[in-house]
Design an enzyme around this catalytic site. Structure first.
Site, PDB file in Angstrom:
ATOM      1  N   LYS A 139      45.405  47.029  42.771  1.00 43.27           N
ATOM      2  CA  LYS A 139      46.224  46.261  41.823  1.00 43.27           C
ATOM      3  C   LYS A 139      46.962  47.215  41.072  1.00 43.27           C
ATOM      4  CE  LYS A 139      47.353  42.843  44.494  1.00 43.27           C
ATOM      5  NZ  LYS A 139      49.297  42.150  44.890  1.00 43.27           N
ATOM      6  N   SER A 171      47.157  41.179  39.449  1.00 35.26           N
ATOM      7  CA  SER A 171      46.481  40.195  38.964  1.00 35.26           C
ATOM      8  C   SER A 171      45.992  40.169  37.877  1.00 35.26           C
ATOM      9  CB  SER A 171      45.574  40.788  40.443  1.00 35.26           C
ATOM     10  OG  SER A 171      44.223  39.357  39.888  1.00 35.26           O
ATOM     11  N   TYR A 195      40.096  45.975  45.142  1.00 37.40           N
ATOM     12  CA  TYR A 195      41.256  44.783  45.459  1.00 37.40           C
ATOM     13  C   TYR A 195      41.936  44.882  44.135  1.00 37.40           C
ATOM     14  CZ  TYR A 195      43.704  40.551  44.764  1.00 37.40           C
ATOM     15  OH  TYR A 195      45.051  39.328  44.291  1.00 37.40           O
TER      16      TYR A 195
HETATM   17  P1  NAD Z   1      48.687  35.103  50.760  1.00 42.20           P
HETATM   18  O1  NAD Z   1      48.001  35.619  51.507  1.00 42.20           O
HETATM   19  O2  NAD Z   1      48.893  33.600  51.147  1.00 42.20           O
HETATM   20  O3  NAD Z   1      50.591  35.778  51.603  1.00 42.20           O
HETATM   21  C1  NAD Z   1      50.700  36.886  51.258  1.00 42.20           C
HETATM   22  C2  NAD Z   1      51.978  37.352  52.270  1.00 42.20           C
HETATM   23  O4  NAD Z   1      51.686  38.777  52.865  1.00 42.20           O
HETATM   24  C3  NAD Z   1      51.464  36.546  53.218  1.00 42.20           C
HETATM   25  O5  NAD Z   1      52.032  36.193  54.175  1.00 42.20           O
HETATM   26  C4  NAD Z   1      50.661  37.136  55.279  1.00 42.20           C
HETATM   27  O6  NAD Z   1      50.964  37.432  56.105  1.00 42.20           O
HETATM   28  C5  NAD Z   1      52.015  38.854  54.556  1.00 42.20           C
HETATM   29  N1  NAD Z   1      51.376  39.757  54.291  1.00 42.20           N
HETATM   30  C6  NAD Z   1      50.022  40.980  54.244  1.00 42.20           C
HETATM   31  N2  NAD Z   1      50.566  42.175  54.693  1.00 42.20           N
HETATM   32  C7  NAD Z   1      51.649  42.560  55.041  1.00 42.20           C
HETATM   33  C8  NAD Z   1      51.429  43.231  55.989  1.00 42.20           C
HETATM   34  N3  NAD Z   1      51.427  44.726  55.779  1.00 42.20           N
HETATM   35  N4  NAD Z   1      53.528  43.350  55.566  1.00 42.20           N
HETATM   36  C9  NAD Z   1      53.973  42.454  56.342  1.00 42.20           C
HETATM   37  N5  NAD Z   1      53.222  41.146  55.048  1.00 42.20           N
HETATM   38  C10 NAD Z   1      52.424  41.001  55.247  1.00 42.20           C
HETATM   39  O7  NAD Z   1      48.713  35.486  49.524  1.00 42.20           O
HETATM   40  P2  NAD Z   1      49.132  34.351  48.283  1.00 42.20           P
HETATM   41  O8  NAD Z   1      48.012  33.945  47.203  1.00 42.20           O
HETATM   42  O9  NAD Z   1      50.473  33.870  48.636  1.00 42.20           O
HETATM   43  O10 NAD Z   1      49.024  36.077  47.200  1.00 42.20           O
HETATM   44  C11 NAD Z   1      50.624  36.676  47.255  1.00 42.20           C
HETATM   45  C12 NAD Z   1      50.400  37.873  46.292  1.00 42.20           C
HETATM   46  O11 NAD Z   1      49.640  37.889  45.185  1.00 42.20           O
HETATM   47  C13 NAD Z   1      49.073  38.753  46.985  1.00 42.20           C
HETATM   48  O12 NAD Z   1      49.982  40.328  46.914  1.00 42.20           O
HETATM   49  C14 NAD Z   1      47.652  38.028  46.420  1.00 42.20           C
HETATM   50  O13 NAD Z   1      47.229  39.819  45.545  1.00 42.20           O
HETATM   51  C15 NAD Z   1      48.423  37.639  44.637  1.00 42.20           C
HETATM   52  N6  NAD Z   1      47.620  37.683  44.096  1.00 42.20           N
HETATM   53  C16 NAD Z   1      47.087  37.009  44.483  1.00 42.20           C
HETATM   54  C17 NAD Z   1      46.535  35.323  43.466  1.00 42.20           C
HETATM   55  C18 NAD Z   1      46.143  33.792  44.229  1.00 42.20           C
HETATM   56  O14 NAD Z   1      45.034  33.725  43.586  1.00 42.20           O
HETATM   57  N7  NAD Z   1      46.679  33.045  44.979  1.00 42.20           N
HETATM   58  C19 NAD Z   1      46.225  36.291  42.534  1.00 42.20           C
HETATM   59  C20 NAD Z   1      46.224  36.809  41.612  1.00 42.20           C
HETATM   60  C21 NAD Z   1      47.284  37.242  42.307  1.00 42.20           C
HETATM   61  C1  UD1 Z   2      39.356  35.081  42.227  1.00 41.60           C
HETATM   62  C2  UD1 Z   2      39.499  36.624  42.308  1.00 41.60           C
HETATM   63  C3  UD1 Z   2      40.674  37.048  41.720  1.00 41.60           C
HETATM   64  C4  UD1 Z   2      41.457  36.548  42.227  1.00 41.60           C
HETATM   65  C5  UD1 Z   2      41.442  34.919  42.272  1.00 41.60           C
HETATM   66  C6  UD1 Z   2      42.810  34.203  42.627  1.00 41.60           C
HETATM   67  C7  UD1 Z   2      37.032  37.334  41.849  1.00 41.60           C
HETATM   68  C8  UD1 Z   2      35.644  37.820  41.079  1.00 41.60           C
HETATM   69  N1  UD1 Z   2      37.884  37.195  41.549  1.00 41.60           N
HETATM   70  O1  UD1 Z   2      39.152  34.676  40.708  1.00 41.60           O
HETATM   71  O2  UD1 Z   2      40.651  38.713  41.760  1.00 41.60           O
HETATM   72  O3  UD1 Z   2      43.679  36.707  41.228  1.00 41.60           O
HETATM   73  O4  UD1 Z   2      40.205  34.892  42.684  1.00 41.60           O
HETATM   74  O5  UD1 Z   2      42.494  32.425  42.648  1.00 41.60           O
HETATM   75  O6  UD1 Z   2      37.017  36.813  43.435  1.00 41.60           O
HETATM   76  N2  UD1 Z   2      33.298  28.887  41.866  1.00 41.60           N
HETATM   77  C9  UD1 Z   2      32.415  28.381  42.313  1.00 41.60           C
HETATM   78  N3  UD1 Z   2      31.830  27.685  44.050  1.00 41.60           N
HETATM   79  C10 UD1 Z   2      32.902  28.469  45.159  1.00 41.60           C
HETATM   80  C11 UD1 Z   2      33.638  28.774  43.985  1.00 41.60           C
HETATM   81  C12 UD1 Z   2      34.183  29.133  42.635  1.00 41.60           C
HETATM   82  O7  UD1 Z   2      31.163  27.955  41.169  1.00 41.60           O
HETATM   83  O8  UD1 Z   2      32.842  27.962  45.594  1.00 41.60           O
HETATM   84  C13 UD1 Z   2      33.932  28.952  40.719  1.00 41.60           C
HETATM   85  C14 UD1 Z   2      33.849  30.861  40.324  1.00 41.60           C
HETATM   86  O9  UD1 Z   2      32.234  31.454  39.901  1.00 41.60           O
HETATM   87  C15 UD1 Z   2      34.614  30.952  39.228  1.00 41.60           C
HETATM   88  C16 UD1 Z   2      35.584  29.347  39.498  1.00 41.60           C
HETATM   89  O10 UD1 Z   2      34.914  28.797  40.228  1.00 41.60           O
HETATM   90  O11 UD1 Z   2      33.904  30.933  37.942  1.00 41.60           O
HETATM   91  C17 UD1 Z   2      37.021  30.083  40.051  1.00 41.60           C
HETATM   92  O12 UD1 Z   2      36.494  31.175  40.888  1.00 41.60           O
HETATM   93  P1  UD1 Z   2      37.853  31.416  42.342  1.00 41.60           P
HETATM   94  O13 UD1 Z   2      38.657  29.928  42.627  1.00 41.60           O
HETATM   95  O14 UD1 Z   2      37.319  31.583  43.293  1.00 41.60           O
HETATM   96  O15 UD1 Z   2      38.347  32.377  41.498  1.00 41.60           O
HETATM   97  P2  UD1 Z   2      38.360  33.364  40.145  1.00 41.60           P
HETATM   98  O16 UD1 Z   2      36.690  34.116  40.649  1.00 41.60           O
HETATM   99  O17 UD1 Z   2      38.044  33.007  38.533  1.00 41.60           O
END
Ligand code: NAD
Ligand code: UD1
Length: 345
Positions: A154, A125, A150
Site C-alpha cells: 500500500k 490503509s 500488505y
Molecule cells: P474486497 O476484497 O471486498 O474488494 C476488492 C475487490 O477487488 C473485490 O471485488 C475483488 O474481486 C477485486 N479485485 C481484486 N484483485 C483484482 C484484480 N487484479 N483485478 C480486478 N479486480 C480485482 O475488499 P474491500 O474491503 O472492499 O477493500 C477495498 C480496498 O480497500 C482494498 O484495496 C483494500 O486493501 C483497501 N482497504 C480495505 C480495508 C478494509 O478493512 N476493508 C481497510 C483498509 C484498506
Molecule cells: C486489520 C489489518 C489492517 C486492515 C484492517 C481492516 C492487521 C494487523 N491489520 O486491522 O491492515 O486495514 O484489518 O479492517 O491484521 N480481534 C480479536 N479477535 C478476532 C479478530 C480481531 O480480538 O477474532 C481484535 C484484534 O486483536 C484487534 C481488533 O480486534 O485488536 C480489530 O482487529 P481486526 O478487525 O482484525 O482489525 P485490525 O487488526 O485493526
C-alpha cells in the site's frame, strides 16, 4: 462525473458505487470477482433503481482489455479499490500482493493515461503507519513505516501515485487511509461477505451471533488500554462511501490548482476496545455472545486512532454514524443474509 471504479463489486466498492449513483454520478465497475459476488452488483442495481453503471469483468493487470474499457468509457476520475487485503496471507503470498496492489496500480494509471483521465482516488490503509511512535492519533504527516507485506504494498502504491501525479500538471491523486471500516448499508441488502473464516473482528463477531462460529477469541487482554483489549478506530462503511464522493470534488479542485497528491485519514477519531465492541454487539443482538480470552495476535498493536482534522478541513467531510449504527447495520445485513451473497459454501 463518469467514474471508473476498480473493485466496485467488493465490500467497500459496492457501498461507494451505491453512494455515487445516488449523487448522480455515472460509473463503470471493473472487477474480476475474485473476492466478490455478482449478486452484490445486482442488489446495487435494485437499490439505485436501475442505476447508471456498467460492468467489465477483468483483471486490472490485463492491460489491453483495461485500456479498451477505459477508452470506451472515457472516465473523468477513477476510484481504485481493487486489491488484495489480508495482512495475514500477505507474507506467504508476497509476490501476488506486489503484483496486484502495485503492478495493478501501474496498469490502471497507464490505462487512465490512454483515456486522458487525471483524477485518482486510492484505497490506502492505516496499516501504512505501522506501530505508533507516541500514544496519540495518527496524522497524515507521520512517518510511513509499514510492518507487513500488505502495508508495504500500500505504501509503494502511494509512492507510485505521488510520482504519477507529479509527472504532469493537472493530475490529482488522493490517498485515502482507511482505519477500520465496518457495518453495512442501512437496507441490509449489501454488506461484507468474507470468504472462509473471517480474520477481522466485526465479521467474526457477526458469525458468532448467527451461530456459524462457536466463540469469539479476544486476542490479548494485557494491552496498556483501559480494559486491556485492543483499541481501534471503527468507521461506518456508509461514512466511508460518502468520503469518496467528497474526495472526487477535492481531486477536481486540486487538479485545477495545478495537481499533486494528498493523503487523508478516514476514521472517526474515537477508539473502541474489543470488549466494548462485544458489549455493543450483545446489546443489539439482545443476548450474550460466547467469547474467551486468548494470547495477543502477532503483529497487532494496542491502539490505533485517526486524527481526521485534515479530512474535515479539506474534504469538508466527517464521519456521522456512531458505534450503534455500525453494529445495527451489520446485524441487519448478517441476520438477513447469514451466508452472505451465497457464494461461500
Ligand atoms: P474486497 O476484497 O471486498 O474488494 C476488492 C475487490 O477487488 C473485490 O471485488 C475483488 O474481486 C477485486 N479485485 C481484486 N484483485 C483484482 C484484480 N487484479 N483485478 C480486478 N479486480 C480485482 O475488499 P474491500 O474491503 O472492499 O477493500 C477495498 C480496498 O480497500 C482494498 O484495496 C483494500 O486493501 C483497501 N482497504 C480495505 C480495508 C478494509 O478493512 N476493508 C481497510 C483498509 C484498506
Ligand atoms: C486489520 C489489518 C489492517 C486492515 C484492517 C481492516 C492487521 C494487523 N491489520 O486491522 O491492515 O486495514 O484489518 O479492517 O491484521 N480481534 C480479536 N479477535 C478476532 C479478530 C480481531 O480480538 O477474532 C481484535 C484484534 O486483536 C484487534 C481488533 O480486534 O485488536 C480489530 O482487529 P481486526 O478487525 O482484525 O482489525 P485490525 O487488526 O485493526
Amino acid at each position: 462525473m463518469r467514474v471508473l471504479v476498480t473493485g466496485g463489486a467488493g465490500y467497500l466498492g459496492s457501498h461507494t458505487l451505491l453512494e455515487l449513483l445516488g449523487q448522480g454520478h455515472e460509473a463503470l465497475v471493473v472487477d474480476d470477482f475474485r473476492n466478490a459476488s455478482p449478486v452484490a452488483l445486482e442488489r446495487v442495481r435494485a437499490l439505485s433503481n436501475g442505476g447508471a453503471f456498467g460492468v467489465e469483468r477483468l483483471d486490472i493487470r490485463d492491460a489491453p482489455r483495461l485500456v479498451e474499457a477505459a477508452r470506451a468509457f472515457r472516465p473523468e476520475a477513477a476510484i481504485h479499490f481493487a486489491g488484495l487485503k489480508s495482512v495475514g496471507e500477505s507474507g506467504a503470498r508476497a509476490l501476488d500482493y506486489w503484483d496486484v496492489n502495485v503492478g495493478g496500480t501501474v496498469a490502471l494509471l497507464r490505462a487512465l493515461e490512454e483515456a486522458g483521465c487525471g483524477l485518482v482516488i486510492f484505497s490506502s490503509s492505516a496499516t501504512v503507519y505501522g506501530e505508533p511512535a507516541e500514544p496519540r492519533p495518527f496524522r497524515e504527516d507521520d512517518p510511513v513505516r509499514p510492518a507487513n507485506v500488505y502495508g508495504r504494498t500500500k505504501a509503494a502504491a502511494e509512492a507510485v501515485l505521488r510520482d504519477w501525479a507529479a509527472a504532469a500538471p493537472g493530475r490529482a491523486a488522493l490517498l485515502l487511509r482507511y482505519f477500520n471500516p465496518v457495518g453495512a448499508h442501512a437496507s441490509g441488502r449489501i454488506g461484507e461477505d468474507p470468504r472462509g473464516v473471517p480474520e477481522n473482528l466485526m465479521p467474526f463477531l457477526a458469525q458468532v451471533a448467527t451461530g456459524r462460529r462457536a466463540a469469539l477469541r479476544i486476542w490479548g487482554s494485557d494491552y496498556p488500554t483501559p480494559d486491556g483489549t485492543g483499541v481501534r478506530d471503527y468507521i461506518h462503511v456508509e461514512d466511508l462511501a460518502e468520503a469518496h464522493v467528497a474526495a472526487l470534488a477535492r481531486a477536481r479542485h486540486l487538479a485545477g490548482a495545478g495537481g499533486g497528491a494528498e493523503a487523508f485519514n478516514l476514521g472517526t477519531g474515537k477508539g473502541t476496545s474489543v470488549l466494548e465492541m462485544l458489549r455493543a454487539f450483545e446489546a443489539v443482538v439482545g443476548r450474550p455472545l460466547p467469547h474467551e480470552m486468548a494470547p495477543r495476535r502477532s503483529g497487532d498493536v494496542a491502539e490505533m486512532r485517526a486524527d481526521c482534522s485534515r479530512a474535515a478541513a479539506d474534504l469538508g467531510w466527517r464521519a456521522r454514524r456512531d458505534l450503534r449504527a455500525m453494529v445495527e447495520s451489520l446485524w441487519r445485513w448478517q441476520s438477513a443474509n447469514p451466508d452472505g451473497y451465497g457464494t461461500d459454501g
